[in-house]
Design an enzyme around this catalytic site. Structure first.
Site, short mmCIF file in Angstrom:
data_model
loop_
_atom_site.label_atom_id
_atom_site.label_comp_id
_atom_site.label_asym_id
_atom_site.label_seq_id
_atom_site.Cartn_x
_atom_site.Cartn_y
_atom_site.Cartn_z
N HIS A 83 77.04 33.90 45.63
CA HIS A 83 76.40 32.69 46.19
C HIS A 83 75.63 33.01 47.47
O HIS A 83 75.48 32.15 48.33
CB HIS A 83 77.44 31.59 46.49
N SER A 115 50.15 41.79 59.67
CA SER A 115 49.54 40.46 59.64
C SER A 115 48.25 40.50 60.44
O SER A 115 48.13 41.26 61.40
CB SER A 115 50.50 39.45 60.26
N LYS A 138 54.36 41.83 62.79
CA LYS A 138 54.77 41.66 61.40
C LYS A 138 54.68 42.94 60.56
O LYS A 138 53.79 43.74 60.73
CB LYS A 138 53.90 40.59 60.71
N ASN A 175 55.11 43.16 56.57
CA ASN A 175 55.37 42.30 55.41
C ASN A 175 55.62 43.13 54.13
O ASN A 175 54.88 44.06 53.85
CB ASN A 175 54.20 41.36 55.17
N GLU A 193 56.96 41.68 47.10
CA GLU A 193 56.64 40.28 46.77
C GLU A 193 55.71 40.20 45.56
O GLU A 193 55.86 39.34 44.70
CB GLU A 193 55.96 39.59 47.96
N GLN A 228 43.61 37.56 17.01
CA GLN A 228 42.84 38.35 17.96
C GLN A 228 43.32 38.07 19.40
O GLN A 228 43.13 38.89 20.30
CB GLN A 228 41.35 37.99 17.82
N1 ARG Z 1 38.87 41.79 16.14
C1 ARG Z 1 39.79 41.37 15.15
C2 ARG Z 1 41.16 41.16 15.79
O1 ARG Z 1 41.35 41.60 16.83
C3 ARG Z 1 39.89 42.38 14.07
C4 ARG Z 1 40.32 41.86 12.75
C5 ARG Z 1 39.27 41.04 12.15
N2 ARG Z 1 39.60 40.63 10.84
C6 ARG Z 1 38.96 39.62 10.26
N3 ARG Z 1 39.31 39.29 9.07
N4 ARG Z 1 38.03 38.94 10.89
O2 ARG Z 1 42.02 40.52 15.23
#
Ligand code: ARG
Length: 464
Positions: free
Chosen positions: A156, A277, A283, A285, A290, A322
């Site tokens: 604590h 600082s 100071k 820091n 952090e 993606q």
């Molecule tokens: N740039 C795409 C990704 O990162 C690659 C795969 C794309 N595939 C597709 N069927 N469009 O996911």
């Protein structure tokens, strides 16, 4: 310009859509993996008689040339390409002509991107494991340097019982060793090859997925092609393990921040890892500590981004996927940067054992030992606990501590008290007596240190 994937559409998209769709600004970092994957793919196609040996040779030579040129800077990534996979294939075809157009036989970008990401993260995971090992080493070395420094242990954030500073440091080593375990486990599951899953359903060509997997150093293949292209567990698992690791660094950094304050002054961080600082000349820091604490939140955010991106996706590939790369790359970069600053910051940190001892001498942290003394003289623990509490109260009235309260005062509380009580409540003695396995005695801490060293000497390095 018409796209390589021009088929049923005219392949002409708007510039706005192109920019929005493009991932090359962040996936180009996988160019080595993309090329390695394509080299293996060409070799597999040739071994299976799907392309000729001379086509394979010209593909491999072309790809190696692209790699060299990218490494040397002679070839620049064309950011107008949709992604790194398209870029490499386009340059290859420009350079070698028709054989370049045969490379994409029996694969799809869906399994290609899953492959590249696994290869890329497998290497990064290995590098992070090495960094965590160095962090464990740095912390263990500090523990050895200040083996016998006594400090108050806290619960604590209230002074609780005397412990060795080294004991507390080794607690962090144990956490980091578990982090290595988690990453090693994660790497093992990641180390399966998705290539050959193709778009989602596999292929009609007579491919050899296991041969290709072996060339790329995988321990096996993804057994279901739909899973092969849909699975991003390995990325989620990696960020999750990194989140836990960051949580450990953050807790440690929180202590460093507290301990380096004037209120504690248990440690001094080196000038190299603190800042001044712009207005207060006195100071110093703990900015690095952090920032590590602060960046922990960012890695948690990366985990949430990825999990949320995946949660509603039907099988198999969806373009949402993606969105896996930026969070996982950010988590990896952040974890590496944090470890990179944490390790030297720990190595250069100095401890102030006198201040730790001073803090340990107030707060009655040997009250449990006083109770244990009475227990050894035959009193039940609950009664002894009460009398020790009364002794603390008496000290409070008189402005004394348990070590300086006269024996007469003790005698008014219990006849069992004798001169030998002072030895029992001596702080170093309190520490030395805690010989239970994992406890705070120098002997137990020494055993913990040996355990840690034995793990660091193993090739795997985790806590098993
Ligand atoms: N740039 C795409 C990704 O990162 C690659 C795969 C794309 N595939 C597709 N069927 N469009 O996911």
């Amino acid at each position: 310009m018409a796209k390589m994937w021009q088929g049923v559409t005219d392949g002409v998209t708007s510039k706005i859509a192109d920019d929005f769709n493009s991932s090359i600004s962040f996936d180009s970092r996988m160019f080595r993996e993309d090329i390695a994957g394509s080299v293996a793919h060409a070799k597999m196609l040739a071994k299976q008689g799907i392309i000729s040996d001379s086509e394979k040779d010209s593909i491999v030579t072309g790809l190696v040339g692209i790699l060299e040129d990218l490494e040397s800077g002679a070839l620049r990534i064309d950011l107008s390409c949709e992604d790194i996979h398209m870029f490499v294939e386009q340059v290859l075809t420009e350079r070698i002509g028709d054989p370049g157009r045969r490379l994409h036989t029996a694969r799809s970008r869906n399994d290609q991107v899953a492959l590249d990401l696994r290869l890329y993260l497998r290497r990064e995971t290995g590098e992070i494991i090495v960094l965590i090992k160095s962090a464990v080493e740095a912390v263990a070395k500090k523990a050895e340097e200040y083996k016998t420094a006594v400090m108050p242990g806290y619960t604590h954030l209230q002074r609780a019982q005397p412990i060795l500073f080294s004991h507390q440091l080794l607690a962090y080593c144990m956490m980091l060793l578990r982090d290595i375990d988690r990453l090693e486990d994660c790497r093992e599951r990641m180390n399966r090859s998705p290539i050959g899953s193709c778009a989602l359903a596999g292929t009609t060509y007579n491919t050899d997925r296991r041969f290709e997997a072996e060339l790329l150093g995988f321990s096996g293949i993804c057994h279901n092609s739909i899973d092969g292209v849909s699975d991003r567990d390995f990325a989620a698992e990696l960020i999750s393990s990194l989140s836990i690791m960051m949580m450990h660094l953050s807790r440690f950094c929180e202590e460093l921040i507290l301990w380096s304050s004037w209120e504690f002054k248990f440690i001094t961080l080196s000038d190299g890892y603190t800042t001044g600082s712009s207005i207060m000349p006195q100071k110093k820091n703990p900015d690095m500590a952090e920032l590590i604490r602060g960046k922990t939140g960012r890695v948690y955010g990366d985990l949430m981004s990825l999990l949320t991106a995946l949660k509603g996706l039907p099988l198999a590939y969806n373009k949402d996927m993606q969105e896996d790369k930026e969070p996982v790359f950010d988590a990896v970069d952040t974890a590496k940067a944090c470890l990179g600053v944490f390790i030297p910051m720990i190595s250069e940190m100095r401890a102030n054992p006198e201040n730790m001892l001073k803090a340990a001498q107030t707060g009655f942290i040997n009250a449990t030992d006083l109770a244990d003394y009475l227990v050894r003289k035959g009193m039940p623990f609950r009664s002894a606990y009460k009398i020790a509490g009364q002794a603390v109260a008496k000290c409070g009235e008189k402005g004394l501590v348990l070590e300086t309260l006269p024996l007469e005062d003790y005698k008014t509380l219990s006849e069992l008290f004798d001169e030998d009580l002072y030895k029992d409540i001596d702080l170093m003695n309190c520490v030395e007596k805690r010989i239970s396995e994992g406890g705070t005695s120098p002997e137990s801490v020494g055993a913990q240190l040996n355990y840690i060293k034995s793990l660091l000497n193993k090739p795997t390095g985790g806590s098993r």
